[in-house]
Scaffold this active site. Structure first.
Site, PDB file in Angstrom:
ATOM      1  N   LYS A  24       0.821  -1.210   0.000  1.00 59.85           N
ATOM      2  CA  LYS A  24       0.000   0.000   0.000  1.00 59.85           C
ATOM      3  C   LYS A  24       0.859   1.266   0.000  1.00 59.85           C
ATOM      4  O   LYS A  24       0.595   2.208  -0.753  1.00 59.85           O
ATOM      5  CB  LYS A  24      -0.954  -0.001   1.195  1.00 59.85           C
ATOM      6  CG  LYS A  24      -1.900   1.190   1.203  1.00 59.85           C
ATOM      7  CD  LYS A  24      -3.096   0.999   2.112  1.00 59.85           C
ATOM      8  CE  LYS A  24      -2.713   0.943   3.562  1.00 59.85           C
ATOM      9  NZ  LYS A  24      -3.906   1.099   4.441  1.00 59.85           N
ATOM     10  N   ARG A  29       2.704   5.969  -3.377  1.00 56.69           N
ATOM     11  CA  ARG A  29       3.822   6.769  -3.865  1.00 56.69           C
ATOM     12  C   ARG A  29       4.015   6.640  -5.377  1.00 56.69           C
ATOM     13  O   ARG A  29       4.359   7.615  -6.055  1.00 56.69           O
ATOM     14  CB  ARG A  29       5.095   6.379  -3.112  1.00 56.69           C
ATOM     15  CG  ARG A  29       5.108   6.865  -1.653  1.00 56.69           C
ATOM     16  CD  ARG A  29       6.151   6.137  -0.820  1.00 56.69           C
ATOM     17  NE  ARG A  29       6.323   6.713   0.512  1.00 56.69           N
ATOM     18  CZ  ARG A  29       5.528   6.446   1.551  1.00 56.69           C
ATOM     19  NH1 ARG A  29       4.494   5.638   1.405  1.00 56.69           N
ATOM     20  NH2 ARG A  29       5.765   6.997   2.732  1.00 56.69           N
ATOM     21  N   GLY A  97      -4.395   7.607   6.189  1.00 57.85           N
ATOM     22  CA  GLY A  97      -3.551   8.669   6.725  1.00 57.85           C
ATOM     23  C   GLY A  97      -2.331   8.899   5.859  1.00 57.85           C
ATOM     24  O   GLY A  97      -1.862  10.033   5.710  1.00 57.85           O
ATOM     25  N   ASP A 323       2.724  -0.932  12.167  1.00 58.07           N
ATOM     26  CA  ASP A 323       1.406  -1.441  11.767  1.00 58.07           C
ATOM     27  C   ASP A 323       1.192  -2.904  12.136  1.00 58.07           C
ATOM     28  O   ASP A 323       0.073  -3.420  11.998  1.00 58.07           O
ATOM     29  CB  ASP A 323       1.221  -1.284  10.256  1.00 58.07           C
ATOM     30  CG  ASP A 323       0.997   0.158   9.843  1.00 58.07           C
ATOM     31  OD1 ASP A 323       0.477   0.934  10.668  1.00 58.07           O
ATOM     32  OD2 ASP A 323       1.353   0.509   8.703  1.00 58.07           O
ATOM     33  N   ARG A 397      -6.874  -3.382  10.399  1.00 55.48           N
ATOM     34  CA  ARG A 397      -5.865  -4.275  10.984  1.00 55.48           C
ATOM     35  C   ARG A 397      -6.386  -4.949  12.260  1.00 55.48           C
ATOM     36  O   ARG A 397      -6.023  -6.091  12.552  1.00 55.48           O
ATOM     37  CB  ARG A 397      -4.568  -3.510  11.241  1.00 55.48           C
ATOM     38  CG  ARG A 397      -3.955  -2.973   9.960  1.00 55.48           C
ATOM     39  CD  ARG A 397      -2.520  -2.540  10.123  1.00 55.48           C
ATOM     40  NE  ARG A 397      -2.103  -1.748   8.977  1.00 55.48           N
ATOM     41  CZ  ARG A 397      -1.721  -2.244   7.802  1.00 55.48           C
ATOM     42  NH1 ARG A 397      -1.714  -3.555   7.627  1.00 55.48           N
ATOM     43  NH2 ARG A 397      -1.367  -1.453   6.803  1.00 55.48           N
TER      44      ARG A 397
END
Length: 444
Positions: A24, A29, A97, A323, A397
């Site tokens: 992700k 990017r 985010g 994460d 998550r």
């Protein structure tokens, strides 16, 4: 949005060879940097979760041409550094985010006004950590308290390069400043006390920007970008997401007799803290066919069931696995002995207060756990009791982690909503069940 509860029941061994969706962080990017490049960028393996699709829509609104062909290959025709145009609509960043903060950096040094919003979860997350340095570069903001979304950015016509020391380790804030520095004359520098994910630096270099990282006095890293480069379109092969692979890895480790191979997993050393920790706990993980794609290290992972033992995870490892603590907590609950995780304050400002959510969920499933302001202690006892419905607070998550816990628990574990899993891991349930999991709608 209607909640979609799911239930996971104890399963037998897991087996198979699969590829989890694309990374992700790298997918966001690739779209953004391709939009700033001259010429065409071709992207293979892009994650097609909702978060990344929102980024694609935002970059189109800012002037880039983005298409996807029938074979799943994405093509981005960029506008060049400094060429973004003012969007005619509000940019909705959904649940991400990463996308919101990086995009704020992109537009802050363009003379345009941009409106941002997000879903109910994203609008609770702090953005002041990004707006503070961007204001120093010349941008202006109007937002809710704490810099929270919705907000409007009035970009500057005369951006000023800065040297900024991160108060909290954050790859998102670092990247936002570096991206703002792309359209700023001179050199923009970010100083970080602890190394964070360097996907932005690696990809910027891949596209032709001048990026420099050096160790300075006190052991900190100074990361600099030279402004106003002409970057050119490239081919980007997005590796499989190590954060997504983490759920399948832990599931295979905690189910006896399991043998699972995960292909093309990104092995950036600033993302592999979970795998280092699992190996310390006794995990049988073999890294095969190591190679490099677009500047990123990649490997195939063979994961076999293992007897895990509790360990202490040092605080300096947190940036490389921030994460992954929810799924590590599941591994800890199924291990023998106590696992202590330190330096977790950042978890309190993720999609939810993940530290509290994990602690509450484990306790509901009969696992002994203690949460501190920035720590979590899990007392593993092999097979957790389970038998609870866990609140997810719209956090993908949390949902995936407790569905994995249910695969090892004596009693089924349910989550109150799984809808947001699609934001980062489309096809999660189908892929898990393909390996042998038993995840389905709760029994009436």
């Amino acid at each position: 949005m209607t909640p979609r509860p799911l239930q996971s029941r104890q399963t037998g061994s897991l087996s198979g060879t699969v590829r989890v969706p694309g990374d992700k962080s790298i997918s966001h990017r690739a779209l953004m940097f391709g939009a700033l490049a001259i010429g065409e960028t071709v992207i293979h393996g892009l994650l097609t979760g909702e978060d990344v699709l929102n980024t694609a829509a935002a970059m189109r609104a800012l002037g880039a041409t983005i298409t996807r062909d029938d074979h799943g290959v994405w093509r981005v025709r960029g506008v060049g550094v400094g060429g973004l145009v003012e969007a005619s609509q509000v940019l909705d960043m959904g649940n991400s985010g990463t996308a919101a903060r990086l995009m704020m950096g992109l537009v802050a040094t363009h003379p345009i006004t941009t409106f941002f919003t997000g879903d109910a979860s994203l609008t609770k997350r702090p953005m002041a950590r990004v707006t503070t340095p961007l204001e120093q570069m010349g941008a202006s903001f109007v937002s809710r308290s704490g810099g929270r979304l919705p907000l409007v950015i009035i970009g500057t016509e005369n951006p000023v390069p800065i040297t900024y020391r991160l108060p909290v380790a954050s790859a998102q804030v670092k990247s936002a400043i570096l991206l703002a520095g792309l359209n700023t004359p001179g050199v923009t520098t970010v100083i970080e006390a602890e190394p964070t994910r360097d996907h932005s630096e690696l990809m910027l270099a891949h596209f032709g920007a001048t990026v420099k990282t050096e160790r300075i006095e006190g052991g900190a890293l100074a990361v600099s970008v030279t402004g106003e480069p002409e970057i050119t379109g490239k081919t980007v092969n997005v590796p499989a997401d190590p954060s997504s692979a983490a759920f399948l890895t832990v599931a295979a480790l905690i189910r006896p007799g399991s043998d699972v191979t995960l292909t093309d997993v990104g092995m950036n050393p600033r993302r592999t803290g979970l795998y280092d920790t699992l190996i310390e706990m006794g995990a049988d993980i073999t890294f095969l066919n190591r190679r490099e794609q677009a500047g990123e290290p990649v490997a195939d992972l063979r994961v076999r069931s293992s007897e895990l033992t509790g360990v202490t995870v040092p605080p300096e490892r947190a940036p490389s696995m921030i994460d992954e603590y929810p799924i590590l907590s599941v591994a800890a609950a199924c291990a023998n002995g106590t696992t202590r995780m330190l330096g977790l304050a950042e978890l309190r400002v993720k999609e939810s207060d993940r530290l509290a959510m994990v602690a509450d969920g484990l306790a509901a499933c009969g696992v002994a756990v203690e949460a501190g302001p920035d720590s979590l202690t899990v007392h593993g006892a092999g097979v957790p009791p389970g038998g609870a419905t866990v609140a997810t607070a719209m956090d993908h998550r949390i949902a995936m982690s407790f569905l994995v816990l249910g695969m090892a628990s004596s009693q089924p574990v349910a989550v109150d909503d799984s809808e947001f899993i699609e934001t980062s891991f489309p096809g999660f349930v189908e892929l898990m069940n393909e390996l042998g999991a038993r995840i389905s709608a709760p029994e009436a």
